[in-house]
Design a protein around this motif. Structure first.
Motif, PDB file in Angstrom:
ATOM      1  N   ARG A  94       0.828  -1.209   0.000  1.00 24.79           N
ATOM      2  CA  ARG A  94       0.000   0.000   0.000  1.00 24.79           C
ATOM      3  C   ARG A  94       0.861   1.258   0.000  1.00 24.79           C
ATOM      4  NH1 ARG A  94      -3.356  -3.471   3.509  1.00 24.79           N
ATOM      5  NH2 ARG A  94      -5.313  -3.866   2.389  1.00 24.79           N
ATOM      6  N   GLU A  95       1.937   1.263   0.799  1.00 20.61           N
ATOM      7  CA  GLU A  95       2.811   2.430   0.837  1.00 20.61           C
ATOM      8  C   GLU A  95       3.491   2.648  -0.518  1.00 20.61           C
ATOM      9  OE1 GLU A  95       4.145   2.898   5.510  1.00 20.61           O
ATOM     10  OE2 GLU A  95       5.611   2.206   4.049  1.00 20.61           O
ATOM     11  N   TYR A  97       2.523   1.661  -3.496  1.00 22.97           N
ATOM     12  CA  TYR A  97       1.590   2.059  -4.548  1.00 22.97           C
ATOM     13  C   TYR A  97       1.047   3.462  -4.326  1.00 22.97           C
ATOM     14  CZ  TYR A  97       1.509  -2.102  -7.436  1.00 22.97           C
ATOM     15  OH  TYR A  97       1.853  -3.084  -8.334  1.00 22.97           O
ATOM     16  N   GLU A  98       1.059   3.945  -3.085  1.00 22.79           N
ATOM     17  CA  GLU A  98       0.705   5.341  -2.836  1.00 22.79           C
ATOM     18  C   GLU A  98       1.722   6.257  -3.520  1.00 22.79           C
ATOM     19  OE1 GLU A  98      -0.232   8.360   0.917  1.00 22.79           O
ATOM     20  OE2 GLU A  98       0.754   6.438   1.273  1.00 22.79           O
ATOM     21  N   ALA A 101       1.360   5.908  -7.376  1.00 18.44           N
ATOM     22  CA  ALA A 101       0.202   6.635  -7.912  1.00 18.44           C
ATOM     23  C   ALA A 101       0.560   8.099  -8.177  1.00 18.44           C
ATOM     24  CB  ALA A 101      -0.970   6.535  -6.947  1.00 18.44           C
ATOM     25  N   GLU A 102       1.290   8.712  -7.256  1.00 18.38           N
ATOM     26  CA  GLU A 102       1.686  10.111  -7.447  1.00 18.38           C
ATOM     27  C   GLU A 102       2.649  10.246  -8.621  1.00 18.38           C
ATOM     28  OE1 GLU A 102       0.492  12.711  -5.957  1.00 18.38           O
ATOM     29  OE2 GLU A 102      -0.728  11.647  -4.479  1.00 18.38           O
ATOM     30  N   LYS A 220      -3.999   8.058 -11.028  1.00 20.91           N
ATOM     31  CA  LYS A 220      -3.839   7.864  -9.585  1.00 20.91           C
ATOM     32  C   LYS A 220      -4.876   6.885  -9.052  1.00 20.91           C
ATOM     33  CE  LYS A 220      -3.058  11.245  -6.793  1.00 20.91           C
ATOM     34  NZ  LYS A 220      -3.135  12.540  -6.089  1.00 20.91           N
ATOM     35  N   ALA A 221      -6.122   7.028  -9.506  1.00 18.72           N
ATOM     36  CA  ALA A 221      -7.177   6.114  -9.059  1.00 18.72           C
ATOM     37  C   ALA A 221      -6.885   4.692  -9.532  1.00 18.72           C
ATOM     38  CB  ALA A 221      -8.527   6.586  -9.594  1.00 18.72           C
ATOM     39  N   THR A 224      -3.857   3.254  -7.463  1.00 21.81           N
ATOM     40  CA  THR A 224      -4.286   3.020  -6.080  1.00 21.81           C
ATOM     41  C   THR A 224      -5.144   1.768  -5.988  1.00 21.81           C
ATOM     42  OG1 THR A 224      -4.200   5.381  -5.581  1.00 21.81           O
ATOM     43  CG2 THR A 224      -5.517   3.993  -4.108  1.00 21.81           C
ATOM     44  N   SER A 225      -6.054   1.610  -6.944  1.00 23.64           N
ATOM     45  CA  SER A 225      -6.904   0.412  -6.969  1.00 23.64           C
ATOM     46  C   SER A 225      -6.070  -0.844  -7.162  1.00 23.64           C
ATOM     47  CB  SER A 225      -7.937   0.534  -8.083  1.00 23.64           C
ATOM     48  OG  SER A 225      -8.679  -0.665  -8.225  1.00 23.64           O
ATOM     49  N   GLY A 227      -2.956  -1.296  -6.379  1.00 24.20           N
ATOM     50  CA  GLY A 227      -2.205  -1.551  -5.154  1.00 24.20           C
ATOM     51  C   GLY A 227      -3.056  -2.181  -4.070  1.00 24.20           C
ATOM     52  N   GLU A 228      -4.303  -1.731  -3.956  1.00 22.61           N
ATOM     53  CA  GLU A 228      -5.192  -2.298  -2.940  1.00 22.61           C
ATOM     54  C   GLU A 228      -5.514  -3.751  -3.253  1.00 22.61           C
ATOM     55  OE1 GLU A 228      -7.247  -2.726   0.475  1.00 22.61           O
ATOM     56  OE2 GLU A 228      -5.923  -1.078  -0.119  1.00 22.61           O
TER      57      GLU A 228
END
Length: 244
Positions: A94-95, A97-98, A101-102, A220-221, A224-225, A227-228
């Motif tokens: 998660r970290e 992919y955050e 995403a940026e 970004k969306a 993020t998806s 990565g989740e």
């Protein structure tokens, strides 16, 4: 007029120590590539003798290469098992992919300035390849066609963005985790597979419209998806599949 003697050529690379380091680096790169492709799966034991035989080197560079990969977090040493391919924790995914995403959002903003009809066509073709191959048989060892097509889609955008440092930063995040797992995530979840393809389509639409902020938001969306979904996959399987 006195002249200084010519500087001696740097022979570090040609010295035994330099050659030994180069061999260790090459060995580490070869093992890393096999892990990232899934040829050496997550949780697998890394036996020095087997790796040395497969790579055509002695055990010494393999041993040093494994230490290098351990320091980088790709492998770990477990009691009674030795070196194994490390199972990433969900919070790490998660970290990472955050951050990704940026970075990929920024790549889209930059790509809008240089996008061409030819690149848009290539992006659509890559996404159609993802659509065509994602629903096939269970991904085996090694990089899958869907992973290759997905990587092609994203790499095209990174290339058009025209910032090599940005592209390297994204690549570093991607290579923190085995790439074949992403194909498994898509294979195991048909709804996520379809969402992934539609998200790609929205990114292309925003790039075609030269709408930088929409392209950034869509990318970004999307990341993020992804990565989740990847984090949840590890949550569901790491304890039972990889740890026994």
């Amino acid at each position: 007029m006195d002249t200084a003697p010519p500087a001696a050529a740097d022979s570090t690379a040609d010295s035994p120590a330099g050659k030994g380091k180069a061999l260790v680096d090459d060995t580490a790169a070869a093992i890393r590539a096999r892990i990232l492709s899934g040829e050496i799966p997550i949780g697998a034991q890394l036996r020095q003798a087997e790796l040395a035989g497969a790579l055509g080197v002695s055990r010494t560079p393999v041993r040093e290469a494994l230490r290098q990969l351990q320091a980088g977090g790709l492998i770990e040493v477990l009691p009674n098992r030795g070196a194994v391919v490390r199972v990433p924790s969900p919070w790490e995914v998660r970290e990472a992919y955050e951050i990704r995403a940026e970075l990929e959002g920024l790549a889209c903003v930059r790509a809008v300035r240089a996008i061409t009809p030819a690149i848009l066509r290539e992006l659509r073709e890559a996404n159609e390849t993802v659509r065509a191959v994602s629903g096939g048989g269970t991904p085996g060892e090694g990089a899958s066609p869907s992973t290759a097509a997905n990587d092609c889609f994203h790499t095209l955008i990174h290339t058009v963005a025209g910032n090599q440092r940005l592209a390297r930063a994204i690549k570093d995040v991607n290579e923190a985790f085995p790439r074949n797992v992403s194909a498994l995530v898509l294979h195991d979840n048909p709804r996520h597979r379809e969402d992934n393809i539609r998200e790609h389509e929205r990114i292309v639409e925003a790039l075609a419209a030269e709408d930088a902020e929409r392209a950034r938001a869509e990318m970004k969306a999307h990341v993020t998806s992804a990565g989740e979904q990847l984090a949840r996959w590890y949550e569901q399987r790491s304890a039972t599949v990889f740890r026994g």
